[in-house]
Scaffold this active site. Structure first.
Site, short mmCIF file in Angstrom:
data_model
loop_
_atom_site.label_atom_id
_atom_site.label_comp_id
_atom_site.label_asym_id
_atom_site.label_seq_id
_atom_site.Cartn_x
_atom_site.Cartn_y
_atom_site.Cartn_z
N GLU A 191 0.85 -1.20 0.00
CA GLU A 191 0.00 0.00 0.00
C GLU A 191 0.88 1.24 0.00
O GLU A 191 2.10 1.16 0.21
CB GLU A 191 -0.93 0.00 1.23
CG GLU A 191 -2.07 -1.00 1.09
CD GLU A 191 -3.00 -1.05 2.30
OE1 GLU A 191 -2.81 -0.27 3.24
OE2 GLU A 191 -3.90 -1.90 2.28
N HIS A 225 -8.89 10.72 4.05
CA HIS A 225 -8.69 9.71 3.01
C HIS A 225 -9.19 10.29 1.70
O HIS A 225 -10.26 10.91 1.67
CB HIS A 225 -9.47 8.44 3.38
CG HIS A 225 -9.06 7.24 2.59
ND1 HIS A 225 -9.34 7.10 1.25
CD2 HIS A 225 -8.38 6.12 2.94
CE1 HIS A 225 -8.84 5.94 0.82
NE2 HIS A 225 -8.25 5.34 1.84
N ARG A 265 -1.26 10.06 1.16
CA ARG A 265 -2.71 10.25 1.28
C ARG A 265 -3.10 11.72 1.38
O ARG A 265 -4.10 12.15 0.81
CB ARG A 265 -3.14 9.51 2.56
CG ARG A 265 -4.42 8.79 2.41
CD ARG A 265 -4.65 7.91 3.60
NE ARG A 265 -4.52 6.52 3.25
CZ ARG A 265 -4.77 5.52 4.07
NH1 ARG A 265 -5.16 5.76 5.31
NH2 ARG A 265 -4.63 4.28 3.68
N HIS A 317 -10.88 10.57 8.18
CA HIS A 317 -10.67 9.12 8.22
C HIS A 317 -10.06 8.65 9.54
O HIS A 317 -10.48 7.64 10.10
CB HIS A 317 -9.75 8.75 7.05
CG HIS A 317 -9.52 7.29 6.87
ND1 HIS A 317 -10.55 6.39 6.73
CD2 HIS A 317 -8.36 6.56 6.82
CE1 HIS A 317 -10.04 5.16 6.57
NE2 HIS A 317 -8.72 5.24 6.65
N ARG A 374 -0.69 8.97 9.72
CA ARG A 374 -0.55 7.52 9.93
C ARG A 374 -0.24 6.80 8.62
O ARG A 374 -0.83 7.09 7.58
CB ARG A 374 -1.84 6.97 10.53
CG ARG A 374 -1.83 5.45 10.65
CD ARG A 374 -3.11 4.94 11.26
NE ARG A 374 -4.28 5.25 10.47
CZ ARG A 374 -4.67 4.57 9.40
NH1 ARG A 374 -3.96 3.55 8.95
NH2 ARG A 374 -5.77 4.92 8.77
C1 SIN Z 1 -7.60 1.98 2.82
O1 SIN Z 1 -7.81 0.79 2.65
O2 SIN Z 1 -7.46 2.76 1.89
C2 SIN Z 1 -7.52 2.52 4.23
C3 SIN Z 1 -6.58 1.73 5.03
C4 SIN Z 1 -6.07 2.47 6.21
O3 SIN Z 1 -6.64 3.50 6.57
O4 SIN Z 1 -5.05 2.04 6.77
#
Ligand code: SIN
Length: 480
Positions: A114, A230, A276, A333, A368
Site C-alpha cells: 500500500e 482519506h 494520502r 478518516h 498515519r
Molecule cells: C484503505 O484501505 O485505503 C484505508 C486503510 C487504512 O486507513 O489504513
C-alpha cells in the site's frame, strides 16, 4: 474483611477494546459500548489490512522507517520501534484467535503493498473486509471469555474521581437509566472523531465522546490538530460515506478529473499512490472545479474475492465499479491525536487509560501509515490489558466526585458543526477560517460537549501555524 475486586471497565467494542479485555484475563472486565448489539465500531469498517514485516528481505527497521516517513518524523521513535517489532507476533496472535488471513495456494500469507510502504507487507482477511474479520473473531473470543462481562446500549457520561484517581464510570442506557460502576481502572477505547465532520469514512459513534470525557476530567490531550483525510470515498449523499480502499489504486484504478484527464499528472512522482494527504488535497481542489473520479475498471481479478466490501457498497448506490468511474470525495478518516498516553496506555490521570484511535502515544506522528491502525489497536490493546491484569489496584475508599462530560448538542445542531469543521478544519486549512470557527465554538461552548471538543481541536490547529503531515495550512504553504 476482604473488599470485592472491582472490574476493569473498558469502553468501546472495536478491536482495541476487545484485545485489551481479552489480555486482562483473569482480572474481571466489563466491556461497555454504545451500540446495543456491539456493532458500530470503526474497526468493523476498516478495509485496509495489517502491516507486518513478514516478507523475505523485509524487517521491523524498514517498517519503522516507512512509519516515520509517513508521520513526517513527528512520531515518537521508541513507540514506532515497539509497534513494528510487535507486528509479526500480533498477526500470529490474531490467527490463533481465529482470523483467517488470505493465503496463497502454498499456504503462505499473501502480502500486499500500500501507499507509503517500501515492501509488500500488508496482510488481509477476506480481501477488503479485514476489519470485519477481526471484529468477528475477537467478538467470539470475548463472548466465550468467562472474565469478560459485555454490555451494549450504554453511553459513558461521567468519571468518578477519588483521591486524584479515576475510580469509576457512570453509564446511561437508551432508556435514560443510569448505572454507577466502581472500577479498578477505566480504559477509553472509543475510537476517533471523524463523525464530527460533514464527510467521513467513520461510523456515527466515532464522534470523540471518549476524548471529550477525558478532557472534561482533566486528562492531557496530544496532537489534536492531526487528522488524516482519506482521498477516495464514494461521493454520494449521506454522512458516513463508503470508503474506496487505496488498494484499488494499488491494483490499477486511476484518479481522473472532470474532463477525464489523470488527476495527479505532474504533481507527485508517485502519481495516484502519492501520500494520502497530497491526494486528498488534490481531490478536494478538483471537486471545486467540477468533480473527481476513481476509474476502477482496469482492476483485474474477481471483485467478489478482492474487493467485496467496495463492490457491495457501490452496487447499493446503483454504481458498478467494474464498468464505470466512481465519483469521489475526501473524507475525515483517522485521528492521529487523542488522549496523551504512554506505551502502556496510561493517561496523565491515574486510573484512566486510552488505547487505539482514542489515544495518542506518538506512534503515528503527524500522519498515519496505511494499515498501521488495526495493528496498533490490537498490539496496544494486548499490551494494555496485560499491564492492567498485573497492576489494576483495589480502589481507594472515600466518597469522590463525579466529573461529567455534559449534555450533548441537540441533534439538529450537529450538521452545522460538521459543516463548520469540514470547511475550516478539513484537508486544507487557513488561519483566518480556523480563528473564526474557533470563536464560534468558544461562544457556543455551553451548547454541548461536541462544541467544547471542537473548540479544543480548533485551538490546536490554530497553534500549529506551519503545515506538517496531515495538517495543511494553506496560508503557510502545503506540500505538492
Ligand atoms: C484503505 O484501505 O485505503 C484505508 C486503510 C487504512 O486507513 O489504513
Amino acid at each position: 474483611m476482604r473488599r470485592a475486586r472491582h472490574p476493569i471497565v473498558v469502553i468501546g467494542s472495536g478491536v482495541a477494546g476487545m484485545a485489551a479485555a481479552l489480555a486482562a484475563a483473569p482480572a474481571p472486565v466489563r466491556l461497555l459500548c454504545r451500540a446495543p448489539d456491539g456493532s458500530g465500531s470503526a474497526s468493523a469498517l476498516a478495509q485496509g489490512g495489517i502491516a507486518a514485516a513478514l516478507g523475505e528481505g523485509d524487517g521491523a527497521a524498514a517498517h519503522a522507517h516507512d512509519t516515520l516517513e509517513a508521520g513526517a518524523r513527528h512520531n515518537d521513535a521508541a513507540a514506532v520501534r515497539w509497534l513494528c517489532e510487535a507486528a509479526p507476533a500480533t498477526v500470529s496472535w490474531l490467527a490463533a484467535q481465529g482470523v483467517a488471513f488470505d493465503r496463497a495456494a502454498d499456504g503462505r500469507l499473501q502480502l500486499g503493498r500500500e501507499g507509503g510502504h517500501g515492501a509488500r507487507r500488508i496482510v488481509h482477511a477476506g480481501g477488503d473486509a479485514t476489519g470485519a474479520a477481526l471484529v468477528r473473531a475477537l467478538r467470539a473470543r470475548v463472548e466465550a471469555a468467562s472474565h469478560v462481562q459485555w454490555r451494549g446500549g450504554v453511553d459513558a457520561e461521567a468519571l468518578l474521581l477519588r483521591d486524584g484517581r479515576v475510580a469509576g464510570v457512570r453509564v446511561r442506557d437508551t432508556r435514560g437509566r443510569c448505572e454507577e460502576i466502581e472500577a479498578a481502572a477505566v480504559v477509553l477505547a472509543t475510537g476517533g472523531i471523524g463523525a464530527l465532520y460533514a464527510h467521513t469514512s467513520n461510523p456515527p459513534g466515532a464522534d470523540g465522546a471518549g476524548l471529550a470525557l477525558a478532557l472534561a476530567a482533566g486528562a492531557a490531550p496530544r496532537d489534536l490538530e492531526f487528522v488524516q483525510f482519506h482521498p477516495t470515498a464514494l461521493a454520494v449523499n449521506g454522512h458516513g460515506l463508503p470508503l474506496l480502499t487505496e488498494a484499488l489504486r494499488g491494483a490499477g484504478a486511476r484518479l481522473l478529473d472532470a474532463a477525464g484527464a489523470p488527476l495527479m499528472h505532474g504533481l507527485h512522482p508517485l502519481g495516484d499512490l502519492a501520500p494520502r494527504d497530497v491526494v486528498a488535497r488534490r481531490v478536494w481542489q478538483a471537486r471545486q472545479q467540477g468533480g473527481a473520479w476513481l476509474d476502477a475498471t482496469p482492476v483485474a481479478g474477481d471483485w467478489q474475492v478482492r474487493f467485496p466490501t467496495v463492490l457491495a457498497a457501490c452496487l447499493a448506490h446503483g454504481l458498478d465499479p467494474r464498468r464505470e468511474p466512481l465519483p469521489i470525495t475526501p473524507v475525515a478518516h483517522f485521528h492521529m491525536g487523542g488522549v496523551a498516553t504512554d506505551l502502556d496506555g496510561r493517561s496523565s490521570l491515574p486510573g484512566l487509560h486510552a488505547v487505539g484511535e482514542a489515544a495518542c502515544n506518538g506512534v503515528h506522528g503527524a500522519n498515519r501509515l496505511a494499515s498501521n491502525s488495526l495493528l496498533e489497536a490490537v498490539a496496544g490493546g494486548r499490551r494494555l490489558g496485560a499491564v492492567l491484569a498485573a497492576t489494576a489496584r483495589l480502589p481507594a475508599g472515600g466518597t469522590g466526585r463525579w466529573i461529567e462530560r455534559g449534555a450533548a448538542l441537540p441533534p439538529e445542531n450537529l450538521p452545522a458543526l460538521r459543516e463548520l469543521l469540514w470547511h475550516a478544519a478539513g484537508p486544507v486549512r487557513e488561519g483566518a477560517a480556523l480563528h473564526d470557527a474557533w470563536r464560534m465554538c468558544a461562544a457556543a461552548a455551553g451548547a454541548g460537549w461536541q462544541m467544547r471538543l471542537a473548540k479544543a481541536l480548533l485551538c490546536a490547529m490554530r497553534l500549529r501555524t506551519r503545515s506538517l503531515g496531515g495538517h495543511c495550512r494553506e496560508d503557510r504553504g502545503c506540500p505538492a
